[in-house]
Design a protein around this motif. Structure first.
Motif, mmCIF file in Angstrom:
data_model
loop_
_atom_site.group_PDB
_atom_site.id
_atom_site.type_symbol
_atom_site.label_atom_id
_atom_site.label_comp_id
_atom_site.label_asym_id
_atom_site.label_seq_id
_atom_site.Cartn_x
_atom_site.Cartn_y
_atom_site.Cartn_z
ATOM 1 N N GLU A 134 -2.866 -5.187 -2.589
ATOM 2 C CA GLU A 134 -2.660 -6.113 -1.480
ATOM 3 C C GLU A 134 -3.975 -6.454 -0.796
ATOM 4 O OE1 GLU A 134 0.118 -7.686 -0.246
ATOM 5 O OE2 GLU A 134 1.167 -6.959 -2.022
ATOM 6 N N ASP A 135 -4.824 -5.445 -0.582
ATOM 7 C CA ASP A 135 -6.060 -5.613 0.177
ATOM 8 C C ASP A 135 -7.204 -4.958 -0.599
ATOM 9 O OD1 ASP A 135 -8.210 -5.339 2.007
ATOM 10 O OD2 ASP A 135 -6.844 -5.127 3.708
ATOM 11 N N ALA A 136 -7.984 -5.776 -1.291
ATOM 12 C CA ALA A 136 -9.062 -5.245 -2.128
ATOM 13 C C ALA A 136 -10.120 -4.528 -1.299
ATOM 14 C CB ALA A 136 -9.698 -6.360 -2.948
ATOM 15 N N ASP A 137 -10.449 -5.055 -0.143
ATOM 16 C CA ASP A 137 -11.479 -4.436 0.696
ATOM 17 C C ASP A 137 -11.058 -3.035 1.140
ATOM 18 O OD1 ASP A 137 -13.709 -6.584 1.375
ATOM 19 O OD2 ASP A 137 -11.784 -7.616 1.346
ATOM 20 N N LYS A 138 -9.838 -2.904 1.609
ATOM 21 C CA LYS A 138 -9.328 -1.607 2.064
ATOM 22 C C LYS A 138 -9.265 -0.608 0.905
ATOM 23 C CE LYS A 138 -5.237 0.530 4.054
ATOM 24 N NZ LYS A 138 -3.837 0.338 4.408
ATOM 25 N N THR A 139 -8.740 -1.034 -0.230
ATOM 26 C CA THR A 139 -8.597 -0.153 -1.384
ATOM 27 C C THR A 139 -9.959 0.255 -1.939
ATOM 28 O OG1 THR A 139 -6.486 -1.203 -1.908
ATOM 29 C CG2 THR A 139 -7.524 0.098 -3.659
ATOM 30 N N VAL A 153 -19.627 2.696 -6.945
ATOM 31 C CA VAL A 153 -19.581 1.265 -7.245
ATOM 32 C C VAL A 153 -20.221 1.005 -8.598
ATOM 33 C CG1 VAL A 153 -20.361 -1.027 -6.523
ATOM 34 C CG2 VAL A 153 -19.698 0.669 -4.795
ATOM 35 N N ILE A 154 -19.501 0.291 -9.464
ATOM 36 C CA ILE A 154 -20.100 -0.182 -10.710
ATOM 37 C C ILE A 154 -20.228 -1.701 -10.700
ATOM 38 C CG2 ILE A 154 -19.349 1.802 -12.070
ATOM 39 C CD1 ILE A 154 -17.319 -0.271 -13.327
ATOM 40 N N MET A 155 -19.436 -2.365 -9.847
ATOM 41 C CA MET A 155 -19.551 -3.795 -9.607
ATOM 42 C C MET A 155 -19.126 -4.043 -8.164
ATOM 43 S SD MET A 155 -17.904 -7.096 -11.594
ATOM 44 C CE MET A 155 -16.332 -7.160 -10.745
ATOM 45 N N PRO A 156 -20.042 -4.550 -7.341
ATOM 46 C CA PRO A 156 -19.696 -4.765 -5.931
ATOM 47 C C PRO A 156 -18.490 -5.691 -5.774
ATOM 48 C CG PRO A 156 -22.045 -5.056 -6.283
ATOM 49 C CD PRO A 156 -21.410 -4.944 -7.636
ATOM 50 N N LEU A 157 -17.747 -5.452 -4.731
ATOM 51 C CA LEU A 157 -16.589 -6.280 -4.403
ATOM 52 C C LEU A 157 -17.079 -7.670 -4.031
ATOM 53 C CD1 LEU A 157 -13.515 -5.916 -4.115
ATOM 54 C CD2 LEU A 157 -13.905 -5.399 -1.711
ATOM 55 N N ASP A 158 -16.447 -8.704 -4.608
ATOM 56 C CA ASP A 158 -16.884 -10.074 -4.384
ATOM 57 C C ASP A 158 -15.717 -11.017 -4.658
ATOM 58 O OD1 ASP A 158 -18.659 -12.122 -3.770
ATOM 59 O OD2 ASP A 158 -19.598 -12.148 -5.749
ATOM 60 N N ASP A 159 -15.812 -12.225 -4.122
ATOM 61 C CA ASP A 159 -14.803 -13.247 -4.390
ATOM 62 C C ASP A 159 -15.077 -13.877 -5.744
ATOM 63 O OD1 ASP A 159 -13.457 -12.907 -1.937
ATOM 64 O OD2 ASP A 159 -14.912 -14.189 -0.918
ATOM 65 N N GLY A 195 -9.706 -13.942 -7.865
ATOM 66 C CA GLY A 195 -9.358 -13.112 -6.714
ATOM 67 C C GLY A 195 -10.540 -12.301 -6.233
ATOM 68 N N ARG A 196 -10.325 -11.507 -5.213
ATOM 69 C CA ARG A 196 -11.377 -10.627 -4.696
ATOM 70 C C ARG A 196 -11.356 -9.373 -5.549
ATOM 71 N NH1 ARG A 196 -15.159 -10.422 -1.189
ATOM 72 N NH2 ARG A 196 -15.577 -8.628 0.138
ATOM 73 N N SER A 197 -12.499 -9.054 -6.181
ATOM 74 C CA SER A 197 -12.490 -8.015 -7.200
ATOM 75 C C SER A 197 -13.799 -7.236 -7.212
ATOM 76 C CB SER A 197 -12.265 -8.663 -8.572
ATOM 77 O OG SER A 197 -12.106 -7.692 -9.574
ATOM 78 N N GLY A 198 -13.691 -5.977 -7.614
ATOM 79 C CA GLY A 198 -14.863 -5.131 -7.784
ATOM 80 C C GLY A 198 -14.506 -3.942 -8.650
ATOM 81 N N TRP A 220 -10.822 -1.553 -11.933
ATOM 82 C CA TRP A 220 -11.121 -2.927 -11.554
ATOM 83 C C TRP A 220 -10.099 -3.297 -10.500
ATOM 84 C CZ3 TRP A 220 -15.697 -4.127 -13.100
ATOM 85 C CH2 TRP A 220 -16.199 -3.543 -14.261
ATOM 86 N N ILE A 221 -10.506 -3.222 -9.237
ATOM 87 C CA ILE A 221 -9.628 -3.416 -8.089
ATOM 88 C C ILE A 221 -9.661 -4.887 -7.712
ATOM 89 C CG2 ILE A 221 -9.309 -2.846 -5.652
ATOM 90 C CD1 ILE A 221 -10.684 -0.098 -6.364
ATOM 91 N N THR A 222 -8.490 -5.529 -7.689
ATOM 92 C CA THR A 222 -8.420 -6.968 -7.475
ATOM 93 C C THR A 222 -7.247 -7.342 -6.592
ATOM 94 O OG1 THR A 222 -9.365 -7.336 -9.671
ATOM 95 C CG2 THR A 222 -8.263 -9.211 -8.646
ATOM 96 N N ALA A 223 -7.521 -8.227 -5.632
ATOM 97 C CA ALA A 223 -6.466 -8.838 -4.829
ATOM 98 C C ALA A 223 -6.501 -10.328 -5.110
ATOM 99 C CB ALA A 223 -6.690 -8.572 -3.341
#
Length: 123
Positions: free
Chosen positions: A78-83, A94-100, A104-107, A118-121
């Motif tokens: 639901e919330d990529a930043d929080k997760t 971190v292996i890939m910084p969270l980015d738009d 979707g928003r993914s990192g 691979w966390i994605t919202a």
């Protein structure tokens, strides 16, 4: 074909050096529900099934016979930043910084047991 409840046709099965650490990670970061947990005579996880948003991941501790086997796992949240932040707080790196991205928003985060998430919202 009748698939057991709580399972899907294809499920990852991870063999880990520290399955208890992985169990803590998926419960804390992704809110995983445990469908099955059994331990060997030495107290180590012999088999565990964790469900994340209705999908099961099976895992156990490695042994002399079954060496560690890691995976890359793509997970919608639901919330990529929080997760992402919680994954780092629980020992992830971190292996890939969270980015738009266009999808979707993914990192990417490597968990403390060597798996990549691979966390994605979705936007």
């Amino acid at each position: 074909m009748k698939i057991p409840q709580g399972h899907q046709a294809v499920m990852p099965y991870l063999i880990l050096d520290n399955a208890d650490l992985f169990l803590h990670f998926v419960k804390t970061v992704f809110g995983a529900e445990i469908g099955h947990e059994s331990r060997n005579d030495d107290g180590k996880l012999g088999h565990c099934e964790a469900r994340i948003h209705g999908n099961t991941i099976m895992f156990s501790n490695s042994t002399e016979q079954f060496k560690p086997r890691h995976a890359d796992l793509f997970v919608y949240v639901e919330d990529a930043d929080k997760t992402f932040k919680e994954a780092l707080a629980q020992g992830g790196t971190v292996i890939m910084p969270l980015d738009d991205k266009d999808y979707g928003r993914s990192g990417g985060v490597e968990d403390p047991t060597g798996n990549i998430w691979w966390i994605t919202a979705v936007n």
